[in-house]
Design an enzyme around this catalytic site. Structure first.
Site, PDB file in Angstrom:
ATOM      1  CG  ASP A  65      -2.019   0.895   1.261  1.00 19.18           C
ATOM      2  OD1 ASP A  65      -2.297   1.433   0.187  1.00 19.18           O
ATOM      3  OD2 ASP A  65      -2.653   1.093   2.306  1.00 19.18           O
ATOM      4  CB  CYS A 112     -21.168  -4.150   0.201  1.00 22.19           C
ATOM      5  SG  CYS A 112     -21.175  -4.508  -1.572  1.00 22.19           S
TER       6      CYS A 112
END
Length: 362
Positions: free
Chosen positions: A145, A205
């Site tokens: 990341d 979601c």
């Protein structure tokens, strides 16, 4: 680098070493991600990346591993589960219930323990060293990341899972509660096979997102996402979104909490992700009282530290305003008053907004 190794056998060996290092899964992807470029370009053109200017600045480099690290021929991908070791079976309900207690501060599950960048990077570095020890000098670079890497695309191509409608990677035996990392290497390895998607007609979601940041399957407007607003976004939080944030002060797990696949989320064997004292179940008032020195001391080695004390106070002030909207008063007005003349304009604005909140009359 030795030329006599069997590449397919080496991948099997790398996967075994990965397991020894507590990595949940290892895959291999090729470096031609050109089919992902139009989607990436459209997402940036729409402005969905918000303040994350680096996304636009790096442009297509994200989708071109060999441009980012010249000489890259393959990408080794890894997933690391992070659900804490002693998490109870009904953890999804436990977490959803926190959102019903307006005076409690809610920190995203992944951020309650040690900074995953450090944990995963160290393990990937060890894995790269093992490969080198076996085959000789290896040109490689480890990412967690930490650079313009198209992580979900690489994870999906290498079979770590499929891309859920919330844009996160989902795995049938592991849900979505894991971190992703990569090792770019200058040797050609056979890619591992992708897996098919299993979201079917479910859109839990999309319906659960408090700010409607998920515009449709795999389409996320980061500018509305609570994770983005509380972590990446530096200025004042847009006023229209503040009441929707509830008591979430760092990140948001809602799309993962309602996902049926997360009943299979795996516990991590690592103590690193055990929740630190005071980050699960603390009150807004208590965390809002931390001085900058206390904030730095208590978030040492935690991913929360990177947002800094002022952003921390901004987030908590908004949550306190939302608690007042629910009629939760104990200690909140006093705590806000104590910071009403904070030197930072963004904190001051959040405190002023919070102080004005009342239970809406219908």
């Amino acid at each position: 680098m030795r030329s006599d190794f069997d590449a397919a056998q080496l991948v099997t060996q790398i996967q075994a070493w990965g397991r020894e290092l507590a990595l949940s899964q290892i895959g291999v992807a090729g470096v031609d991600l050109s089919s992902a470029e139009p989607g990436l370009a459209a997402w940036i053109d729409a402005g969905y990346h918000g303040d994350m200017d680096y996304m636009a600045r790096h442009g297509m480099k994200r989708a071109r591993p060999a441009e980012l690290v010249p000489g890259t021929l393959s990408v080794i991908t890894a997933r690391l589960d992070y659900l804490p070791r002693d998490t109870p079976d009904d953890w999804q309900n436990t977490e959803l219930q926190r959102l019903q207690r307006p005076a409690e501060a809610v920190v995203s599950l992944y951020a309650r323990g040690r900074d995953y960048h450090k944990v995963l990077r160290a393990r990937l570095q060890k894995l790269a060293e093992r490969i080198e020890a076996a085959i000789g000098p290896l040109g490689h670079r480890v990412f967690t990341d930490s650079a313009p890497v198209l992580e979900t695309e690489l994870a999906q191509r290498s079979g770590l899972g499929w891309r859920g409608k919330h844009t996160l990677i989902l795995h049938r035996q592991g849900g979505s509660l894991f971190f992703l990392g990569e090792i770019y290497v200058n040797m050609a390895l056979p890619p591992t096979a992708p897996v098919s998607a299993h979201c079917g007609g479910c859109s839990a979601c999309i319906g659960a997102c408090p700010t409607q940041a998920i515009l449709g399957p795999q389409r996320l407007d980061a500018r509305r996402c609570i994770s983005y607003l509380t972590i990446e976004h530096a200025g004042p939080i847009p006023e229209a979104l503040r009441p929707l944030m509830g008591n979430r002060i760092y990140g948001c797990d809602d799309c993962q909490l309602v996902c049926p696949w997360n009943k299979y989320a795996q516990r991590t064997p690592l103590p690193d992700f055990d929740p630190r004292d005071g980050l699960a179940g603390a009150s807004l008032v208590e965390l809002f009282g931390w001085t900058e020195a206390e904030f730095l001391q208590r978030t040492e080695g935690s991913p929360i530290r990177r947002i800094g004390h002022t952003r921390w106070l901004r987030n908590i002030a908004v949550a306190m305003g939302n608690a007042l909207r629910q009629g939760n008063e104990p200690g909140i007005r006093e705590a806000l008053a104590a910071r009403s003349d904070h030197p930072d304009a963004v904190v001051k604005d959040a405190v002023a907004w919070a102080t004005e909140q009342r239970i809406p009359h219908h």
